[in-house]
Design a protein around this motif. Structure first.
Motif, PDB file in Angstrom:
ATOM      1  N   PRO A 133       0.799  -1.230   0.000  1.00 48.34           N
ATOM      2  CA  PRO A 133       0.000   0.000   0.000  1.00 48.34           C
ATOM      3  C   PRO A 133       0.831   1.278   0.000  1.00 48.34           C
ATOM      4  CG  PRO A 133      -0.928  -1.591   1.542  1.00 48.34           C
ATOM      5  CD  PRO A 133       0.382  -2.161   1.087  1.00 48.34           C
ATOM      6  N   GLY A 134       1.831   1.360   0.861  1.00 46.35           N
ATOM      7  CA  GLY A 134       2.601   2.594   0.975  1.00 46.35           C
ATOM      8  C   GLY A 134       3.302   2.989  -0.306  1.00 46.35           C
ATOM      9  N   ARG A 135       3.906   2.012  -0.978  1.00 40.53           N
ATOM     10  CA  ARG A 135       4.650   2.348  -2.199  1.00 40.53           C
ATOM     11  C   ARG A 135       3.704   2.707  -3.336  1.00 40.53           C
ATOM     12  NH1 ARG A 135       9.820   2.382  -4.422  1.00 40.53           N
ATOM     13  NH2 ARG A 135      10.287   2.986  -2.280  1.00 40.53           N
ATOM     14  N   LEU A 136       2.560   2.037  -3.448  1.00 41.47           N
ATOM     15  CA  LEU A 136       1.614   2.405  -4.503  1.00 41.47           C
ATOM     16  C   LEU A 136       1.093   3.822  -4.282  1.00 41.47           C
ATOM     17  CD1 LEU A 136       0.059   1.698  -7.026  1.00 41.47           C
ATOM     18  CD2 LEU A 136      -1.699   0.622  -5.604  1.00 41.47           C
ATOM     19  N   ILE A 137       0.816   4.190  -3.029  1.00 39.40           N
ATOM     20  CA  ILE A 137       0.355   5.553  -2.744  1.00 39.40           C
ATOM     21  C   ILE A 137       1.448   6.564  -3.073  1.00 39.40           C
ATOM     22  CG2 ILE A 137      -0.197   7.118  -0.821  1.00 39.40           C
ATOM     23  CD1 ILE A 137      -1.962   4.914   0.305  1.00 39.40           C
TER      24      ILE A 137
END
Length: 414
Positions: A133-137
């Protein structure tokens, strides 16, 4: 049921044949037909049941038909950790070998080249994006990622993502997606927060639920009933003469992992640690050295309990009693893999007795209690019902108080 009996196209079946996949696991048999019909799905199944193939195969089958745009991201698969994202990516490469389907894995790390490679895949429109999630955001916030044509949205290990605090991130990603899509959620457990997430993002989902399987019979399970301050002494005694080639020590928090790893290093043991504070390059280096035998003991949080395939682990130690039955099964399931034998030992302090007794009830047997090594003093008595009645069954506090001689230890029921 054989894969050939499912309504999968010939190219997918060819890839399965090349990988020597013949028989469906129960989660695959139940999930694949529903997903081929286009239904939203919430599935409850443990790691190791074949769930990755259960959602990848029908999605790849649909993407290979050529009805989806070639210049768009067509599928998003969310995973809680980099390690799981990498593993899903590896499986997808195998399953899609004969298919005209592209993919990119998107996860964190300090490598600028890696970030640019991910950016390229996202902007060109990879069919399948496997992401934490963090990297996609991070990529979404820079404005070049278009998720408006995504047809499939998959959450793998959804309960672990929520445990790691990703609820808001998931909902933020969902806000970029079209309302018309197929949404699939896999989770090892079904707490209230998972049910709430399902209500928010799934539409009239089908449900598949597999009972949590018991640990493999090849795993020898045992426990030490002890005071919290005796745990390091037990480890020192266990490894006084010989350290098995590969040992995982699970602790309940990254702070505890750091403390235990530091203490074991002071004992001159060959130790690595794995937790979420490490950068990607550090985590990969630790796992490489552990797999290669350069590190004997890996102290880790539950980040390693799910989705990491290392076949020759001889011993798992639960430094803390796991939070629930499923976590216990996942942790000790790291040993006795690939037809090897394995041992799982759990340290049970005063205030953990209630939780541990709950695990015994789930297993349907008493786990053998090993007498404490000489020189560590008396063990507390194992009286989990009494501990629970005094608020000791699963609290986070630790106590070194208590007495007893440990003579009530019982061998497992036959």
């Amino acid at each position: 049921m054989k894969f050939s009996e499912l309504n999968l196209n010939d190219q997918v079946l060819e890839a399965l044949d090349a990988m020597r996949f013949e028989e469906c696991t129960p989660i695959q048999e139940k999930s694949i037909p529903l997903l081929l019909e286009g239904k939203d799905l919430i599935a409850v199944a443990q790691t190791g049941t074949g769930k990755t193939a259960a959602y990848l195969l029908p999605i790849l089958d649909k993407l290979s038909e050529g009805r989806y745009p070639q210049d768009a991201i067509n599928c998003i698969i969310m995973a809680p950790t980099r390690e799981l994202a990498q593993q899903i990516d590896q499986q997808m490469q195998g399953f899609s070998y004969f298919l005209p389907v592209s993919g990119v894995a998107v996860y964190g790390g300090n490598d600028g080249v890696l970030f640019e490679q991910q950016k390229k895949g996202l902007t060109l429109g990879a069919d399948v994006v496997i992401a934490t999630p963090g990297r996609l955001i991070a990529h979404l916030s820079l404005g070049y990622v278009d998720l408006s044509r995504v047809s499939f949205f998959i959450l793998d290990e959804a309960d672990r993502m929520l445990d790691m605090g990703f609820y808001d991130d998931i909902m933020q990603i969902v806000s970029y997606l079209p309302k018309e899509r197929q949404t699939i959620m896999f989770s090892a457990t079904m707490p209230a927060k998972i049910q709430q997430l399902a209500q928010n993002i799934l539409h009239d989902p089908a449900e598949v639920k597999l009972a949590v399987s018991k640990p493999a019979d090849k795993i020898v399970q045992a426990a030490y009933v002890c005071h919290e301050g005796q745990k390091l002494g037990i480890i020192q005694s266990l490894f006084a003469e010989e350290v098995p080639e590969k040992v995982i020590v699970f602790a309940s928090s990254k702070l505890k992992v750091k403390e235990v790893a530091k203490a074991l290093k002071r004992m001159k043991l060959n130790v690595g640690e794995m937790h979420s504070d490490l950068e990607q390059a550090e985590r990969e280096d630790v796992m490489y050295r552990f797999k290669a035998g350069q590190v004997n003991i890996l102290v880790a949080t539950d980040i390693v309990a799910r989705g990491i395939d290392i076949d020759d682990i001889r011993l798992v130690i639960n430094y803390d009693v796991p939070h629930d039955n499923e976590d216990y099964v996942h942790r000790i399931g790291r040993t006795a893999r690939a037809n090897n034998d394995g041992v799982a030992i759990t340290f049970v302090s005063d205030l953990e007795q209630g939780k541990f007794h709950g695990i015994e009830r789930f297993l349907g047997k008493d786990i053998y209690k090993i007498p404490l090594p000489a020189g560590l003093g008396d063990a507390p008595e194992y009286k989990p019902a009494e501990r629970r009645s005094h608020g000791g069954g699963g609290g986070k506090r630790r106590s070194n108080k208590g007495g007893g001689n440990g003579n009530n230890r019982r061998a497992p029921k036959k």
